[in-house]
Scaffold this motif. Structure first.
Motif, PDB file in Angstrom:
ATOM      1  N   LYS A  14     -22.089   9.194  36.262  1.00 36.73           N
ATOM      2  CA  LYS A  14     -21.251   9.589  37.398  1.00 36.73           C
ATOM      3  C   LYS A  14     -22.154  10.046  38.543  1.00 36.73           C
ATOM      4  O   LYS A  14     -23.305  10.432  38.327  1.00 36.73           O
ATOM      5  CB  LYS A  14     -20.312  10.740  37.012  1.00 36.73           C
ATOM      6  N   ILE A  15     -21.610  10.026  39.752  1.00 36.60           N
ATOM      7  CA  ILE A  15     -22.433  10.429  40.898  1.00 36.60           C
ATOM      8  C   ILE A  15     -22.549  11.944  41.003  1.00 36.60           C
ATOM      9  O   ILE A  15     -23.414  12.450  41.718  1.00 36.60           O
ATOM     10  CB  ILE A  15     -21.898   9.845  42.222  1.00 36.60           C
ATOM     11  N   THR A  16     -21.676  12.677  40.301  1.00 44.01           N
ATOM     12  CA  THR A  16     -21.782  14.136  40.266  1.00 44.01           C
ATOM     13  C   THR A  16     -21.727  14.597  38.815  1.00 44.01           C
ATOM     14  O   THR A  16     -21.154  13.928  37.952  1.00 44.01           O
ATOM     15  CB  THR A  16     -20.648  14.815  41.058  1.00 44.01           C
ATOM     16  N   THR A  17     -22.303  15.751  38.546  1.00 41.65           N
ATOM     17  CA  THR A  17     -22.338  16.297  37.189  1.00 41.65           C
ATOM     18  C   THR A  17     -21.008  16.965  36.855  1.00 41.65           C
ATOM     19  O   THR A  17     -20.508  17.773  37.644  1.00 41.65           O
ATOM     20  CB  THR A  17     -23.471  17.330  37.058  1.00 41.65           C
ATOM     21  N   PRO A  18     -20.417  16.650  35.708  1.00 39.49           N
ATOM     22  CA  PRO A  18     -19.135  17.273  35.347  1.00 39.49           C
ATOM     23  C   PRO A  18     -19.282  18.773  35.103  1.00 39.49           C
ATOM     24  O   PRO A  18     -20.321  19.238  34.623  1.00 39.49           O
ATOM     25  CB  PRO A  18     -18.744  16.552  34.049  1.00 39.49           C
ATOM     26  N   ASP A  19     -18.236  19.514  35.426  1.00 39.99           N
ATOM     27  CA  ASP A  19     -18.191  20.918  35.045  1.00 39.99           C
ATOM     28  C   ASP A  19     -18.131  21.015  33.520  1.00 39.99           C
ATOM     29  O   ASP A  19     -17.643  20.095  32.850  1.00 39.99           O
ATOM     30  CB  ASP A  19     -16.951  21.595  35.639  1.00 39.99           C
ATOM     31  N   PRO A  20     -18.598  22.120  32.953  1.00 38.38           N
ATOM     32  CA  PRO A  20     -18.562  22.260  31.490  1.00 38.38           C
ATOM     33  C   PRO A  20     -17.175  22.036  30.892  1.00 38.38           C
ATOM     34  O   PRO A  20     -17.046  21.435  29.820  1.00 38.38           O
ATOM     35  CB  PRO A  20     -19.046  23.700  31.271  1.00 38.38           C
ATOM     36  N   ASP A  21     -16.128  22.514  31.577  1.00 38.33           N
ATOM     37  CA  ASP A  21     -14.767  22.345  31.064  1.00 38.33           C
ATOM     38  C   ASP A  21     -14.344  20.883  30.999  1.00 38.33           C
ATOM     39  O   ASP A  21     -13.394  20.544  30.281  1.00 38.33           O
ATOM     40  CB  ASP A  21     -13.762  23.102  31.946  1.00 38.33           C
ATOM     41  N   LEU A  22     -15.030  20.033  31.755  1.00 37.97           N
ATOM     42  CA  LEU A  22     -14.664  18.619  31.792  1.00 37.97           C
ATOM     43  C   LEU A  22     -15.626  17.773  30.966  1.00 37.97           C
ATOM     44  O   LEU A  22     -15.866  16.606  31.257  1.00 37.97           O
ATOM     45  CB  LEU A  22     -14.597  18.131  33.237  1.00 37.97           C
ATOM     46  N   ARG A  23     -16.157  18.391  29.930  1.00 34.66           N
ATOM     47  CA  ARG A  23     -16.933  17.693  28.906  1.00 34.66           C
ATOM     48  C   ARG A  23     -16.178  17.814  27.589  1.00 34.66           C
ATOM     49  O   ARG A  23     -15.825  18.924  27.173  1.00 34.66           O
ATOM     50  CB  ARG A  23     -18.334  18.294  28.762  1.00 34.66           C
ATOM     51  N   VAL A  24     -15.944  16.698  26.945  1.00 34.21           N
ATOM     52  CA  VAL A  24     -15.178  16.717  25.701  1.00 34.21           C
ATOM     53  C   VAL A  24     -15.822  17.617  24.655  1.00 34.21           C
ATOM     54  O   VAL A  24     -15.128  18.244  23.846  1.00 34.21           O
ATOM     55  CB  VAL A  24     -15.005  15.275  25.165  1.00 34.21           C
ATOM     56  N   ILE A  43      -8.090  18.308  33.153  1.00 32.47           N
ATOM     57  CA  ILE A  43      -8.213  17.268  34.179  1.00 32.47           C
ATOM     58  C   ILE A  43      -7.235  17.529  35.319  1.00 32.47           C
ATOM     59  O   ILE A  43      -7.591  17.425  36.508  1.00 32.47           O
ATOM     60  CB  ILE A  43      -7.948  15.871  33.566  1.00 32.47           C
ATOM     61  N   ASP A  44      -6.015  17.904  34.979  1.00 32.65           N
ATOM     62  CA  ASP A  44      -4.969  18.081  35.997  1.00 32.65           C
ATOM     63  C   ASP A  44      -5.263  19.235  36.945  1.00 32.65           C
ATOM     64  O   ASP A  44      -4.872  19.195  38.122  1.00 32.65           O
ATOM     65  CB  ASP A  44      -3.614  18.298  35.319  1.00 32.65           C
ATOM     66  N   ARG A  45      -5.937  20.262  36.459  1.00 34.98           N
ATOM     67  CA  ARG A  45      -6.176  21.414  37.335  1.00 34.98           C
ATOM     68  C   ARG A  45      -7.549  21.372  38.012  1.00 34.98           C
ATOM     69  O   ARG A  45      -7.901  22.275  38.769  1.00 34.98           O
ATOM     70  CB  ARG A  45      -6.028  22.717  36.553  1.00 34.98           C
ATOM     71  N   ALA A  46      -8.311  20.316  37.761  1.00 37.77           N
ATOM     72  CA  ALA A  46      -9.655  20.219  38.335  1.00 37.77           C
ATOM     73  C   ALA A  46      -9.601  19.858  39.817  1.00 37.77           C
ATOM     74  O   ALA A  46      -8.657  19.221  40.293  1.00 37.77           O
ATOM     75  CB  ALA A  46     -10.470  19.172  37.577  1.00 37.77           C
ATOM     76  N   ASP A  47     -10.627  20.273  40.542  1.00 39.73           N
ATOM     77  CA  ASP A  47     -10.754  19.959  41.965  1.00 39.73           C
ATOM     78  C   ASP A  47     -11.798  18.860  42.164  1.00 39.73           C
ATOM     79  O   ASP A  47     -12.322  18.300  41.203  1.00 39.73           O
ATOM     80  CB  ASP A  47     -11.166  21.216  42.741  1.00 39.73           C
ATOM     81  N   ASP A  48     -12.096  18.588  43.432  1.00 41.74           N
ATOM     82  CA  ASP A  48     -13.170  17.654  43.804  1.00 41.74           C
ATOM     83  C   ASP A  48     -12.967  16.267  43.199  1.00 41.74           C
ATOM     84  O   ASP A  48     -13.826  15.733  42.497  1.00 41.74           O
ATOM     85  CB  ASP A  48     -14.538  18.206  43.379  1.00 41.74           C
ATOM     86  N   HIS A  49     -11.816  15.692  43.483  1.00 40.87           N
ATOM     87  CA  HIS A  49     -11.528  14.344  42.999  1.00 40.87           C
ATOM     88  C   HIS A  49     -12.197  13.293  43.881  1.00 40.87           C
ATOM     89  O   HIS A  49     -12.357  13.478  45.080  1.00 40.87           O
ATOM     90  CB  HIS A  49     -10.019  14.097  42.990  1.00 40.87           C
ATOM     91  N   LEU A  50     -12.568  12.183  43.260  1.00 42.43           N
ATOM     92  CA  LEU A  50     -13.098  11.022  43.969  1.00 42.43           C
ATOM     93  C   LEU A  50     -12.392   9.771  43.458  1.00 42.43           C
ATOM     94  O   LEU A  50     -11.958   9.728  42.300  1.00 42.43           O
ATOM     95  CB  LEU A  50     -14.599  10.872  43.714  1.00 42.43           C
ATOM     96  N   ALA A  92      -8.666   1.391  39.922  1.00 42.27           N
ATOM     97  CA  ALA A  92      -9.950   1.910  40.400  1.00 42.27           C
ATOM     98  C   ALA A  92      -9.816   2.739  41.667  1.00 42.27           C
ATOM     99  O   ALA A  92     -10.731   3.481  42.016  1.00 42.27           O
ATOM    100  CB  ALA A  92     -10.921   0.756  40.641  1.00 42.27           C
ATOM    101  N   LEU A  93      -8.677   2.631  42.352  1.00 43.24           N
ATOM    102  CA  LEU A  93      -8.460   3.434  43.554  1.00 43.24           C
ATOM    103  C   LEU A  93      -7.876   4.809  43.233  1.00 43.24           C
ATOM    104  O   LEU A  93      -7.766   5.657  44.125  1.00 43.24           O
ATOM    105  CB  LEU A  93      -7.536   2.690  44.525  1.00 43.24           C
ATOM    106  N   ALA A  94      -7.500   5.034  41.979  1.00 42.86           N
ATOM    107  CA  ALA A  94      -7.020   6.360  41.583  1.00 42.86           C
ATOM    108  C   ALA A  94      -8.165   7.360  41.694  1.00 42.86           C
ATOM    109  O   ALA A  94      -9.341   6.998  41.627  1.00 42.86           O
ATOM    110  CB  ALA A  94      -6.485   6.321  40.158  1.00 42.86           C
ATOM    111  N   THR A  95      -7.823   8.623  41.850  1.00 43.68           N
ATOM    112  CA  THR A  95      -8.853   9.651  41.987  1.00 43.68           C
ATOM    113  C   THR A  95      -8.918  10.518  40.739  1.00 43.68           C
ATOM    114  O   THR A  95      -7.932  10.683  40.017  1.00 43.68           O
ATOM    115  CB  THR A  95      -8.584  10.546  43.206  1.00 43.68           C
ATOM    116  N   ALA A  96     -10.103  11.076  40.506  1.00 38.49           N
ATOM    117  CA  ALA A  96     -10.307  11.937  39.339  1.00 38.49           C
ATOM    118  C   ALA A  96     -11.557  12.777  39.564  1.00 38.49           C
ATOM    119  O   ALA A  96     -12.430  12.412  40.356  1.00 38.49           O
ATOM    120  CB  ALA A  96     -10.458  11.103  38.070  1.00 38.49           C
ATOM    121  N   PRO A  97     -11.660  13.894  38.859  1.00 38.55           N
ATOM    122  CA  PRO A  97     -12.898  14.680  38.921  1.00 38.55           C
ATOM    123  C   PRO A  97     -13.967  14.032  38.047  1.00 38.55           C
ATOM    124  O   PRO A  97     -13.667  13.183  37.199  1.00 38.55           O
ATOM    125  CB  PRO A  97     -12.465  16.029  38.338  1.00 38.55           C
ATOM    126  N   SER A  98     -15.202  14.425  38.244  1.00 37.50           N
ATOM    127  CA  SER A  98     -16.254  13.973  37.346  1.00 37.50           C
ATOM    128  C   SER A  98     -15.987  14.557  35.962  1.00 37.50           C
ATOM    129  O   SER A  98     -15.573  15.709  35.825  1.00 37.50           O
ATOM    130  CB  SER A  98     -17.621  14.433  37.857  1.00 37.50           C
TER     131      SER A  98
END
Length: 296
Positions: A14-24, A43-50, A92-98
């Motif tokens: 990914k182009i940015t490093t995931p937050d610890p909470d967003l690692r399985v 995932i739903d409460r995360a910010d910084d979507h791309l 692919a146009l949907a947005t999501a956090p790292s």
């Protein structure tokens, strides 16, 4: 131009490093349903979507871009979909956090340790977050899927439904033939002709298939199939390895571990997996040790 749904797997780069909470790997212990519930809430409460087409990077994703362009040149209007162990099936146009999630069993952020759990994870994730099912894409036109073995195994139910719903579907890679879907298995013997690493081999094969497509023709036409098959036979160059010999006990241990992780794998497939890992065991000897280990 005909619309073509391109379905590819995500990449762990990914182009940015995931937050610890967003690692399985940080999910709590528990059954699959509970873990999926916790994961989707994170995932739903995360910010910084791309947008997903900007989130991923690496060789695989570079080749996905080339696949889209080749689809246009072949006379299709491509729409890219991403199969993600953390998000389900998404445009692919949907947005999501790292994030960091994988179906591969040996990954640090693997969603499950067994094939059955991975299948259930995918089903529950799709129910919670998936934007579509594979069979839904058949309503839009032809479908070209590029899937690894482990992802195809987890998505087998949807692949079977897609085979029933679609009439022009191509699967590059995968783990088995599916009724109603034309399949081109991954072929390492084409790597020299196509270039790149094994990471992008399936995507490069899909690009090559589109290069042989007749303009405005069917994705899986007999002419395209024949042309691609002739090309593949003319350029194939089997890879040879200096494999490491194994003791009988090491082979038995390999069989025990892999059958626990992949109970659906056949003896032949396990032998191929062993050889692909750079280790050696003659086929007849492997069959004997398999029978001893499995009690067959």
């Amino acid at each position: 131009m005909r619309q073509l749904s391109l379905v590819v797997t995500c990449t762990d780069r990914k182009i940015t490093t995931p937050d610890p909470d967003l690692r399985v790997q940080t999910l709590p212990e528990g059954d699959v349903d509970h873990r999926v519930s916790v994961w989707t809430a994170r995932i739903d409460r995360a910010d910084d979507h791309l947008p997903l087409n900007r989130l991923y990077k690496g060789e695989h994703w570079v080749q996905v871009g080339a696949l889209i362009e080749r689809a246009r040149q072949a006379g299709f209007t491509p729409e890219l979909w991403v199969v993600s162990a953390g998000l389900g099936l998404q445009p692919a146009l949907a947005t999501a956090p790292s994030y960091a999630a994988a179906l591969s069993p040996r990954h640090a952020d693997s969603v499950a340790s067994t094939s059955e759990e991975r299948i259930r994870w995918w089903a529950r994730l799709q129910a919670a977050r998936g934007a579509a099912r594979l069979q839904d894409l058949a309503k839009r036109g032809p479908v070209l899927l590029v899937l690894s073995e482990v992802y195809a195994t987890a998505l087998n139910a949807e692949l079977c439904a897609l085979g029933e719903a679609g009439d022009d579907v191509l699967l590059v890679g995968g783990d088995r033939d599916v009724t109603g879907i034309q399949r081109v298995p991954a072929n390492r013997a084409l790597r020299r002709a196509l270039g790149g690493t094994l990471t992008s081999l399936n995507v490069r094969m899909a690009i090559s298939w589109l290069e042989h497509c007749s303009p405005a023709g069917r994705l899986t036409s007999s002419d395209t199939t024949a042309a691609w098959t002739r090309w593949a036979e003319s350029v194939r160059s089997p890879e040879r390895y200096d494999r490491t010999p194994m003791s009988d006990e090491a082979v038995r241990a390999f069989i025990r571990v892999q059958t626990e992780q992949h109970p659906e794998y056949s003896r032949t497939r396990l032998h191929r997996l062993l050889r692909e890992s750079g280790r050696a065991c003659e086929q007849k000897r492997f069959a004997m040790l398999y029978a001893q280990t499995m009690g067959a």
